[in-house]
Write an enzyme that holds these catalytic residues in place. Structure first.
Site, PDB file in Angstrom:
ATOM      1  N   GLU A  93      -8.867  73.310  15.931  1.00 18.86           N
ATOM      2  CA  GLU A  93      -9.125  71.861  15.826  1.00 18.86           C
ATOM      3  C   GLU A  93     -10.630  71.640  15.752  1.00 18.86           C
ATOM      4  O   GLU A  93     -11.374  72.206  16.557  1.00 18.86           O
ATOM      5  CB  GLU A  93      -8.538  71.121  17.022  1.00 18.86           C
ATOM      6  CG  GLU A  93      -8.768  69.615  17.018  1.00 18.86           C
ATOM      7  CD  GLU A  93      -8.197  68.954  15.770  1.00 18.86           C
ATOM      8  OE1 GLU A  93      -9.017  68.443  14.958  1.00 18.86           O
ATOM      9  OE2 GLU A  93      -6.959  68.954  15.602  1.00 18.86           O
ATOM     10  N   ASP A 149      -3.424  65.742   8.642  1.00 16.41           N
ATOM     11  CA  ASP A 149      -3.956  64.624   7.870  1.00 16.41           C
ATOM     12  C   ASP A 149      -3.321  64.683   6.484  1.00 16.41           C
ATOM     13  O   ASP A 149      -3.431  65.698   5.793  1.00 16.41           O
ATOM     14  CB  ASP A 149      -5.471  64.736   7.764  1.00 16.41           C
ATOM     15  CG  ASP A 149      -6.113  63.464   7.243  1.00 16.41           C
ATOM     16  OD1 ASP A 149      -5.536  62.847   6.327  1.00 16.41           O
ATOM     17  OD2 ASP A 149      -7.189  63.095   7.735  1.00 16.41           O
TER      18      ASP A 149
END
Length: 244
Positions: A93, A149
């Site tokens: 991340e 995303d």
């Protein structure tokens, strides 16, 4: 000596088309969050120098190594690591607020530099493709991509992790029979995944579900999607043993 967090690529930061992620930071970090990133994160970073032998990166023996790409707030990675103490999990991340959210739950306040960290959880706070390129053939036995995303605009399609140009490299690092769990609540991304997976030789589609399968920990992104009336879709893929 603790390895420093991976050096971030200036090219990836500068060229939006070259990266898979959006912002690195949202709201301003609080002092404790800053300490977590400065003092706890370096002690949990997966060392790129050990990428060729990923099991060696963990502080306890592990039977397999799994990877989660884009863990968001970290609740899914935390649950997976806790439920599978014999597995080494690399959780990737770049969003600093998400990293801080996970670290907040892992160590007590005022012990950011000293508290023990989970021995079988390592973090990758940089572009996941750099790590994937360094991992060995067949080095992973499971991959998670949970609510990535969607990059919904057509001109941003090449930023999507599920992409014809990247599937071969993803297949390379997964062992024969390895499982890939994928979830998305975005209709554009769902259609894109279905189209992309229909035209590739590496992964068999074992299941496509509109309800979270048993054994899949929930995430905050899933909860938000359901609150806002979006229906997530969940894919279970299997690395074909007969695909090069």
């Amino acid at each position: 000596m603790t390895e420093a967090p991976p050096v971030r690529s200036k090219k990836l930061d500068r060229d939006p088309a070259a990266r898979l992620y959006g912002r690195r930071r949202g709201h301003a970090l609080r002092p404790r969050q800053e300490r977590l990133l400065a003092e706890t994160l370096p002690r949990m970073v997966f060392p790129l120098a050990l990428a060729a032998t990923p099991k060696a990166a963990f502080a306890a023996p592990v039977r397999a190594v799994w990877l989660e790409v884009g863990f968001g707030g970290g609740e899914h990675a935390e649950a997976i690591a806790a439920a599978n103490p014999d597995v080494g999990l690399i959780a990737a991340e770049v969003f600093e607020n998400g990293l801080a959210s996970l670290l907040t739950r892992l160590v007590p306040e005022d012990e950011e530099a000293t508290a023990a960290v989970p021995p079988t959880l390592r973090l990758w706070p940089a572009d996941a493709r750099t790590l994937i390129a360094a991992l060995p053939d067949g080095g992973l036995e499971r991959l998670y991509l949970m609510f990535p995303d969607p990059w919904p605009k057509a001109r941003h399609a090449r930023r999507r992790f599920v992409h014809p140009a990247t599937l071969g490299e993803v297949a390379r690092i997964l062992a024969a029979g390895a499982e890939w769990r994928l979830a998305s609540d975005d209709p554009t991304y769902q259609a894109w995944v279905a189209e992309t997976l229909a035209n590739q030789p590496w992964f068999a589609i074992e299941d496509v579900a509109d309800a979270r399968p048993d054994g899949w920990p929930p995430t905050r992104y899933e909860a938000k999607a359901l609150r806002e009336g979006r229906r997530p879709r969940y894919w279970t893929l299997r690395r074909r043993p007969d695909a090069a």
